[in-house]
Design a protein around this motif. Structure first.
Motif, mmCIF file in Angstrom:
data_model
loop_
_atom_site.group_PDB
_atom_site.id
_atom_site.type_symbol
_atom_site.label_atom_id
_atom_site.label_comp_id
_atom_site.label_asym_id
_atom_site.label_seq_id
_atom_site.Cartn_x
_atom_site.Cartn_y
_atom_site.Cartn_z
ATOM 1 N N THR A 6 0.854 -1.171 -0.158
ATOM 2 C CA THR A 6 0.162 -0.027 0.016
ATOM 3 C C THR A 6 1.065 1.196 -0.054
ATOM 4 O OG1 THR A 6 -0.024 -0.010 2.486
ATOM 5 C CG2 THR A 6 -1.791 -1.137 1.410
ATOM 6 N N ARG A 15 -2.731 4.203 -2.752
ATOM 7 C CA ARG A 15 -2.544 3.170 -3.869
ATOM 8 C C ARG A 15 -2.255 1.829 -3.224
ATOM 9 N NH1 ARG A 15 -1.359 6.252 -8.929
ATOM 10 N NH2 ARG A 15 -0.918 8.412 -8.166
ATOM 11 N N ARG A 125 -8.404 -4.996 -7.674
ATOM 12 C CA ARG A 125 -8.849 -3.632 -8.757
ATOM 13 C C ARG A 125 -9.836 -3.017 -7.781
ATOM 14 N NH1 ARG A 125 -9.920 -6.549 -13.090
ATOM 15 N NH2 ARG A 125 -7.569 -6.892 -13.298
ATOM 16 N N GLN A 128 -8.502 -1.039 -5.414
ATOM 17 C CA GLN A 128 -7.598 0.198 -5.909
ATOM 18 C C GLN A 128 -8.363 1.485 -6.347
ATOM 19 O OE1 GLN A 128 -5.793 -1.911 -9.197
ATOM 20 N NE2 GLN A 128 -3.759 -1.497 -8.342
#
Length: 150
Positions: A6, A15, A125, A128
């Motif tokens: 992270t 992120r 994903r 994210q």
């Protein structure tokens, strides 16, 4: 297996960077991550965040190996701080895995390795694109992005 980290930078969205690795099934094939599997996400983080990074990670043997220590020593943009030997409560990535385990991966029987990898990729994903989830995992560690003086 997945190498993940992270990334947190004040004033920017958090992120999640990850790299899956699948055992190729060969008897002589590598079944664990190599130094490059940990190095490459660090270089990706440097590129995505646009500047020097500070790494805080656990004492996994590959991260402490001679080749990795040499790589780190050659990088002026990469100070690394080691966590105690067993400190999952200080690792924001553990919170990511907790989120994955409660979401798409819960109560799922994976019929192929590809099915598992596809599910993990979809779940990561999804995370994210929700930086507040990554922030929450960081906040749960009690760590701070604000430098302190000793």
């Amino acid at each position: 297996m997945i190498a993940d980290l992270t990334c947190h930078k004040p004033g920017q969205r958090s992120r999640l960077i990850y790299r899956p690795r699948r055992d190729d099934g060969r008897r002589d094939g590598r079944k664990s991550f190599a130094r490059t599997d940990y190095r490459d996400p660090l270089i990706t983080a440097l590129t995505q965040l646009g500047g020097p990074i500070v790494v805080v990670w656990d004492s996994l043997n590959v991260r402490l190996a001679h080749g990795m220590r040499q790589f780190i020593a050659r990088q002026d943009w990469l100070p690394v701080y080691q966590l105690p030997s067993y400190a999952p409560d200080l690792k924001p990535v553990e919170g990511i895995w907790s989120l994955l385990g409660r979401g798409r991966m819960s109560n799922t029987a994976f019929n192929t390795p590809e099915h598992l990898i596809q599910t993990i990729r979809h779940g990561t994903r999804t995370i994210q694109y929700r930086p507040h989830l990554i922030d929450g995992c960081f906040a749960a560690t009690g760590l701070s992005l604000t430098p302190t003086t000793s």
